[in-house]
Design an enzyme around this catalytic site. Sequence first.
Site, PDB file in Angstrom:
ATOM      1  N   SER A  60      24.756  56.749 -98.855  1.00  0.00           N
ATOM      2  CA  SER A  60      23.310  56.615 -98.616  1.00  0.00           C
ATOM      3  C   SER A  60      22.975  55.628 -97.512  1.00  0.00           C
ATOM      4  O   SER A  60      23.373  54.460 -97.582  1.00  0.00           O
ATOM      5  CB  SER A  60      22.604  56.083 -99.871  1.00  0.00           C
ATOM      6  OG  SER A  60      22.794  56.908-100.952  1.00  0.00           O
TER       7      SER A  60
ATOM      8  N   TYR B  98      24.868  64.080-110.425  1.00  0.00           N
ATOM      9  CA  TYR B  98      23.491  64.045-110.964  1.00  0.00           C
ATOM     10  C   TYR B  98      22.639  65.187-110.427  1.00  0.00           C
ATOM     11  O   TYR B  98      21.573  65.477-110.967  1.00  0.00           O
ATOM     12  CB  TYR B  98      22.806  62.695-110.724  1.00  0.00           C
ATOM     13  CG  TYR B  98      22.650  62.257-109.279  1.00  0.00           C
ATOM     14  CD1 TYR B  98      21.756  62.887-108.420  1.00  0.00           C
ATOM     15  CD2 TYR B  98      23.379  61.190-108.795  1.00  0.00           C
ATOM     16  CE1 TYR B  98      21.607  62.478-107.105  1.00  0.00           C
ATOM     17  CE2 TYR B  98      23.235  60.758-107.485  1.00  0.00           C
ATOM     18  CZ  TYR B  98      22.351  61.401-106.638  1.00  0.00           C
ATOM     19  OH  TYR B  98      22.212  61.006-105.354  1.00  0.00           O
ATOM     20  N   GLU B  99      23.103  65.851-109.361  1.00  0.00           N
ATOM     21  CA  GLU B  99      22.374  67.017-108.844  1.00  0.00           C
ATOM     22  C   GLU B  99      22.763  68.277-109.618  1.00  0.00           C
ATOM     23  O   GLU B  99      22.233  69.352-109.347  1.00  0.00           O
ATOM     24  CB  GLU B  99      22.707  67.234-107.369  1.00  0.00           C
ATOM     25  CG  GLU B  99      22.266  66.098-106.459  1.00  0.00           C
ATOM     26  CD  GLU B  99      22.859  66.247-105.064  1.00  0.00           C
ATOM     27  OE1 GLU B  99      22.370  67.092-104.292  1.00  0.00           O
ATOM     28  OE2 GLU B  99      23.823  65.531-104.754  1.00  0.00           O
TER      29      GLU B  99
ATOM     30  N   ALA C 103      26.644  53.294-101.352  1.00  0.00           N
ATOM     31  CA  ALA C 103      25.682  52.234-101.643  1.00  0.00           C
ATOM     32  C   ALA C 103      25.839  51.945-103.125  1.00  0.00           C
ATOM     33  O   ALA C 103      25.985  52.872-103.927  1.00  0.00           O
ATOM     34  CB  ALA C 103      24.272  52.731-101.349  1.00  0.00           C
TER      35      ALA C 103
ATOM     36  N   SER D 184      28.908  57.719-107.162  1.00  0.00           N
ATOM     37  CA  SER D 184      29.737  58.584-106.302  1.00  0.00           C
ATOM     38  C   SER D 184      31.155  58.037-106.193  1.00  0.00           C
ATOM     39  O   SER D 184      31.595  57.230-107.004  1.00  0.00           O
ATOM     40  CB  SER D 184      29.119  58.652-104.900  1.00  0.00           C
ATOM     41  OG  SER D 184      29.224  57.383-104.263  1.00  0.00           O
TER      42      SER D 184
HETATM   43  N1  HPA Z   1      22.892  51.513-109.521  1.00  0.00           N
HETATM   44  C1  HPA Z   1      23.538  52.678-109.327  1.00  0.00           C
HETATM   45  N2  HPA Z   1      23.730  53.199-108.129  1.00  0.00           N
HETATM   46  C2  HPA Z   1      23.251  52.541-107.063  1.00  0.00           C
HETATM   47  C3  HPA Z   1      22.551  51.334-107.190  1.00  0.00           C
HETATM   48  C4  HPA Z   1      22.369  50.787-108.493  1.00  0.00           C
HETATM   49  O1  HPA Z   1      21.763  49.705-108.688  1.00  0.00           O
HETATM   50  N3  HPA Z   1      22.218  50.951-105.928  1.00  0.00           N
HETATM   51  C5  HPA Z   1      22.701  51.886-105.083  1.00  0.00           C
HETATM   52  N4  HPA Z   1      23.323  52.860-105.754  1.00  0.00           N
END
Ligand code: HPA
Length: 265
Positions: free
Chosen positions: A25, A80-81, A108, A202
């Site tokens: 992301s 999740y998709e 991320a 992921s």
């Molecule tokens: N939790 C889960 N997935 C994430 C987060 C989080 O706080 N931040 C970015 N991806």
Amino acid sequence: MADIEFPVPDSLRGLSPKIGIVLGSGLGGFVDAIAPSVSCDYSEIEGLPRSKVAGHAGKFQFGSLGGVELMIAQGRVHIYEGWTAKEAAAQIRFMHQMGVQIVILTNAAGIVNANFKPGRWMLINDHLNLARQSPLTGSASFIDQSTVYTESLRVLLKAEHIELHGTSLLEGTYAWLNGPEYETPAEIRMLRTLGADAVGMSTVPEAIQARSLGMQVLALSCLTNYGAGLSGQALNHEEVMEVGLNSAKKLSGLLENCIPAMIEI
Ligand code: HPA
């Protein structure tokens, strides 16, 4: 000769990338650091799943960095998709088909270890598969997972980080959860008790898939936010994307310096 799961489009014939990179992301900006060659939309590869999430463009960008041929996946699909873990790892099987030997996975992630700070990168040295799904379901692949994340690649990156920034690269355990909702404060406390340093949705299926195919794996989390309950703030996807965009540049510098040495390992 490996099984051919995905027909290779004519535009990609003759390419021989050595390293594959999956961008998470908001991290798409990393492609600016490479000398680009061909690009290919996921829709051109029959059987490859495509994401519908904003910020997860679906294409492979080929190119080179420091003389090393690369293949970069901009965008991935998540369970999740509604995709299976096997579908979430399809890009890795396609990279393997294209000849990739080393994969660099980025994501991320939320912070679970309160000593860590948003905007920093964390090298993943182990994971907790709390989604309890596997890309290997349906096979009897009892693969060893003692070292999913290749130690020599981690050593290289940590040394380069000290050289570049004079500080140690953070390192820790990534917990994979199904999502799509973020965690509750109680879940973040639970994850810490279990030994997690970061949490996300992921990377783990891709890492398992890559190891099962004998590829080397390097994985990094961009720590975009504190996990729920660790700061007074609510979490939102826009903030995650914004921190990711700013941190992508820091990763580019580190990888640019390390990629030529990685293929010597
Ligand atoms: N939790 C889960 N997935 C994430 C987060 C989080 O706080 N931040 C970015 N991806």
